[in-house]
Design an enzyme around this catalytic site. Structure first.
Site, short mmCIF file in Angstrom:
data_model
loop_
_atom_site.label_atom_id
_atom_site.label_comp_id
_atom_site.label_asym_id
_atom_site.label_seq_id
_atom_site.Cartn_x
_atom_site.Cartn_y
_atom_site.Cartn_z
N ASP A 146 0.69 4.03 1.72
CA ASP A 146 0.86 4.86 2.91
C ASP A 146 2.15 4.45 3.63
O ASP A 146 2.91 3.61 3.18
CB ASP A 146 -0.36 4.73 3.82
CG ASP A 146 -0.69 3.28 4.15
OD1 ASP A 146 0.16 2.41 3.91
OD2 ASP A 146 -1.80 3.02 4.63
N TYR A 201 -8.17 3.67 -2.95
CA TYR A 201 -7.58 3.33 -1.65
C TYR A 201 -8.36 3.95 -0.50
O TYR A 201 -8.70 5.14 -0.52
CB TYR A 201 -6.11 3.77 -1.61
CG TYR A 201 -5.35 3.21 -0.45
CD1 TYR A 201 -5.38 1.85 -0.18
CD2 TYR A 201 -4.61 4.03 0.38
CE1 TYR A 201 -4.68 1.32 0.89
CE2 TYR A 201 -3.90 3.51 1.46
CZ TYR A 201 -3.94 2.16 1.71
OH TYR A 201 -3.25 1.64 2.77
N ASP A 210 0.82 -1.21 0.00
CA ASP A 210 0.00 0.00 0.00
C ASP A 210 0.86 1.26 0.00
O ASP A 210 2.01 1.25 0.44
CB ASP A 210 -0.93 0.00 1.21
CG ASP A 210 -2.01 -1.07 1.09
OD1 ASP A 210 -2.19 -1.57 -0.03
OD2 ASP A 210 -2.65 -1.39 2.09
N ARG A 222 -7.62 4.37 2.73
CA ARG A 222 -6.96 5.08 3.84
C ARG A 222 -6.38 6.37 3.29
O ARG A 222 -5.28 6.39 2.74
CB ARG A 222 -5.88 4.21 4.48
CG ARG A 222 -6.48 3.08 5.29
CD ARG A 222 -5.47 2.35 6.14
NE ARG A 222 -6.13 1.36 6.95
CZ ARG A 222 -6.36 0.10 6.59
NH1 ARG A 222 -5.97 -0.30 5.40
NH2 ARG A 222 -6.98 -0.73 7.39
N GLU A 229 2.63 2.80 6.37
CA GLU A 229 2.67 1.40 6.81
C GLU A 229 3.09 0.50 5.65
O GLU A 229 3.89 -0.41 5.79
CB GLU A 229 1.28 1.00 7.32
CG GLU A 229 1.26 -0.24 8.16
CD GLU A 229 1.38 0.05 9.65
OE1 GLU A 229 1.47 -0.92 10.40
OE2 GLU A 229 1.41 1.22 10.03
N HIS A 246 -2.81 12.04 -2.98
CA HIS A 246 -3.77 10.96 -2.89
C HIS A 246 -5.14 11.45 -3.36
O HIS A 246 -5.36 12.63 -3.50
CB HIS A 246 -3.89 10.48 -1.43
CG HIS A 246 -2.63 9.84 -0.94
ND1 HIS A 246 -2.54 9.30 0.32
CD2 HIS A 246 -1.43 9.64 -1.52
CE1 HIS A 246 -1.32 8.80 0.49
NE2 HIS A 246 -0.64 9.00 -0.61
#
Length: 784
Positions: A84, A290, A82, A292, A86, A335
């Site tokens: 982000d 996405y 992903d 998040r 994380e 994003h």
């Protein structure tokens, strides 16, 4: 063997992407994080610049082994976790474990799982962003430090239980809920009287219709309200002024993570964790972008698709191009907001995710639609007997615009009690005389701020800058699992109110009643949550400070943007925090979590509300007394902070003897696992609706018969002396001893009824000696 190995986080996403990329690419999942901090010594070398010590968890060893083998056999490895922080960190861990050079390995990101997006990502790979990796590492390390150093302090200084824990974001979230509860408990309702008058007038067809006008202000007392009504006796009411104002309503921005969580809670009744689970499923299936994100931005391609969909479905007049701007300055504009990947799909086949998908589709479409156009009429009505005015207002929808598709919901605290849907007024003219049907002065009571729902808590955390989109769901889940907060309903109570009525020039008074204080799916702090919050506030006020917690989040953002060094930031935090830990361990007194209620009249023994091992309870007497203390468990709706002496003594009505049934007494009581009935040395849990303080024998007896019959059907064999049972379960026969269950080996399942007591004991001993390995919990992406 494919030439290219692409590693993603979830197997569902892997299947979708592999179909898009074709035979030259093999797509495999790493199932989320493949490494985490060691448990020993926090997994952090604090003396060596906070160097993390990572280990591969046991449940991920096979995944890593398989990926290593595939990586060696392939020409090129692509990291497609992903986009982000994380996800960036997971890619870095993969580099470390698989022996890949982070400076050379191709890193690809995409915001939607569609053929154009995936192919574009492959054509434009980038390198690993170590600033984002370090931001995630800093968050993980800081949260590990807070958890590992604070939790033992709670164990040492609180006598409740040893499973207590604290966390940087979770403790602040609990504090919000605790403070709101105390605000509600300390609130005193004040009554006022609101005046409303009902008139009749003719509509455009000459038909009489009724409409409402409101009084000039609220009156503090019944006497003031009555005086106003008396002043209106024999009055003539005429229209003094009419204003017609055009108005408009604009659509809300497309969804971010937090606004999706809030709206799904309000409109669909979903918990925050359920919303994220379903959104993840939609994303991995290629239906939405996405999930998040804190951006309200829409790509040019999406805007063009939305325009086409609006014009095709509703016509040109309904389209209005809009570009939304983030209120949150740290939002990543690169994003996109959460939107459908293909706007022509207004729904999905999957029944689980359909409601959430349709909510996202409607919100996205509405965001590019025209304003709703209104016409608001405000009429001022004079009263001939005094200098006061009444105000009548009506609203007419001239053009529905975006309301054709979507209307945003609101939280309890955002809705003013005076706000009501305005109807339309009949045609009125200045100096027109109106016929008064009746005028009422109705008593209304002020209300405290409502308790938080999951949605309104997310909104508050976001407003304060605490946590980030990925942290809200796990935070809210954690504080409930830890027993600091519980989500439940609250029954309302009946309250009387007065109404003064002026009708036909006569004033009368009547009393009516309303159900007030009822709440559904609200977050209540437990007594444990309150006690832990008070302790942390006293000794770790910086960690519990809203501004300080938000500042930490900003520092993570600075690390991600390359403006701050991650271990330097950790050092600045750790030094004062660790001093507070040492000081508290050395100087703080043990917390008893108790409140003195009074003394028992008959014995003079003290009565205390306190936390026990299994929750809040009332204790009469002291441990050191010759006679043992008596205990009673609090009801779920009661609290140590607010329970009265009378309510506490009421709890000692248990155990209750309901009388004889089948030659044995039936006793009801509350135990560790809730209310139960005891009959003939056996125990039966009461149904939810059965109150042990009021339930009668004729209600409990059928329950005993029903549960006994069900148990008999399940029972294969019983060894009374050893307290061992062989029972039928939904997945086949099993052994039960006390409260523990034990699997019967496969080869003995068919002959379970023939097992001897020695064989049953042997199976139990074998199971105890070789306990099953714990299954890894489902992948928790973005854990706090």
């Amino acid at each position: 063997m494919a030439k290219n190995l692409v590693i993603v986080e979830s197997p569902a996403k892997a299947k979708t992407i592999e179909k898009i990329l074709g035979k030259d690419f093999e797509v495999k999942s790493c199932f989320g994080h493949i490494r985490d901090l060691e448990k020993d010594d926090m997994g952090i070398d604090i003396e060596n610049n906070f160097k993390p010590k990572y280990v591969i968890p046991e449940d991920k060893e096979k995944v890593v082994k398989d990926l290593k083998k595939l990586a060696k056999e392939t020409d090129e490895v692509w990291l497609a976790t992903d986009e982000d922080r994380e996800g960036e960190a997971i890619s870095w861990h993969l580099c470390e474990v698989l022996g890949l050079d982070p400076k050379e390995t191709k890193r690809i990101v995409f915001h939607e799982i569609t053929k154009p997006a995936i192919e574009n990502a492959v054509q434009h790979p980038r390198k690993l962003d170590m600033d984002r990796v370090n931001a995630q590492q800093a968050r993980r390390i800081l949260d590990r430090i807070v958890g590992f150093e604070l939790s033992p302090v709670l164990w040492r200084k609180m006598s409740m239980r040893n499973s207590l824990s604290a966390g940087r974001v979770q403790s602040v979230a609990v504090r919000l809920i605790v403070e709101r509860e105390r605000e509600i408990n300390g609130f005193t309702a004040v009554s006022t009287f609101k005046v409303e008058a009902w008139f009749t007038g003719k509509d455009i067809n000459g038909k009489n219709i009724s409409f409402k006008a409101e009084g000039p202000n609220k009156f503090k007392t019944a006497e003031d309200a009555e005086k106003f009504l008396k002043d209106c006796v024999s009055a003539v009411y005429s229209v003094k002024d009419i204003q017609v104002k055009p108005g408009k309503k604009s659509p809300a921005a497309p969804f971010t993570t937090s606004t999706l969580q809030q709206e799904a809670s309000r409109k669909l009744g979903y918990s925050v964790s359920k919303t994220m689970l379903l959104a993840q499923k939609l994303y991995e299936s290629g239906f939405i972008t996405y999930m998040r994100t804190d951006s309200v931005n829409l790509s040019d391609t999406a805007v063009a698709e939305i325009e086409k969909a609006i014009k095709t479905s509703f016509g040109d007049r309904y389209h209005q191009f809009r570009k939304f701007k983030n209120k949150n300055e740290s939002a990543q504009e690169a994003h996109e907001a959460i939107r459908p990947t293909y706007m022509e799909n207004s729904t999905v086949d999957d029944s689980d995710t359909r409601k959430l998908y349709e909510l996202i589709w409607k919100r996205t479409i509405a965001s590019q639609m025209a304003d709703a156009e209104l016409e608001k009429t405000i009429a001022k009505i004079s009263i001939s007997t005094n200098n006061e005015e009444l105000t009548a207002s009506g609203e007419v929808l001239k053009f529905d615009g975006f309301l054709k598709v979507y209307m945003e919901s609101h939280d309890d605290e955002d809705i003013n009690e005076d706000e009501a849907q305005e109807g339309s007024l009949p045609p009125l003219a200045v100096k027109q005389t109106l016929d008064l049907r009746e005028m009422k002065a109705t008593e209304r009571f002020s209300r405290p701020a409502p308790r938080y729902t999951e949605a309104s808590l997310v909104k508050k955390l976001e407003e304060l800058g605490i946590g980030r989109p990925s942290t809200y769901a796990p935070t809210i889940t954690t504080i409930q699992k830890r027993g600091y907060v519980e989500k439940r309903d609250k029954e309302g109570i009946k309250r009387e109110f007065r109404i003064l009525i002026l009708k036909a020039d006569k004033i009368s008074q009547q009393t009516d009643s309303e159900n007030t204080g009822a709440e559904k799916s609200k977050l209540f702090p437990t007594d444990l949550g309150m006690i832990v919050t008070d302790f942390l506030n006293q000794y770790f006020n910086s960690v519990m400070d809203y501004g300080f917690t938000a500042k930490i989040e900003e520092e993570f953002d600075e690390i991600a943007n390359g403006k701050k060094v991650w271990n330097k930031m950790l050092k600045e935090f750790y030094s004062p925090f660790h001093k507070d830990v040492e000081n508290t361990l050395e100087n703080a007194e043990r917390v008893k979590g108790e409140r003195q209620l009074g003394v028992e009249e008959s014995t003079g023994k003290p009565i205390v509300a306190r936390m026990g091992r299994y929750g809040p309870m009332i204790q009469i007497g002291k441990v050191e007394d010759e006679e043992k203390p008596r205990f009673a468990k609090l009801k779920t709706t009661q609290s140590i902070e607010t329970i009265s002496l009378e309510e506490a003594m009421e709890l000692f009505r248990l155990p209750r003897n309901l009388g004889q049934f089948e030659d044995s007494e039936v006793i009801v009581n509350i135990g560790r696992f809730g209310p139960y009935a005891q009959h003939d040395k056996k125990f039966y849990s009461l149904k939810k609706e059965m109150d042990p303080y009021t339930v009668e024998l004729d209600e409990v007896a059928p329950l005993i018969v029903e549960k006994r019959a069900a148990k008999d059907e399940r029972t294969i064999k019983v060894f009374e002396k050893e307290k061992i049972q062989i029972l039928k379960g939904p997945y086949g026969p099993y052994i039960k001893q006390g409260l523990k269950n034990f699997k019967i080996p496969k080869e003995k399942i068919d002959t379970a009824a023939d097992l001897t007591v020695e064989e049953a004991k042997a199976i139990i001993e074998e199971a105890k000696a070789n306990p099953p390995k714990k299954k890894a919990p489902p992948r928790k992406k973005k854990a706090e």
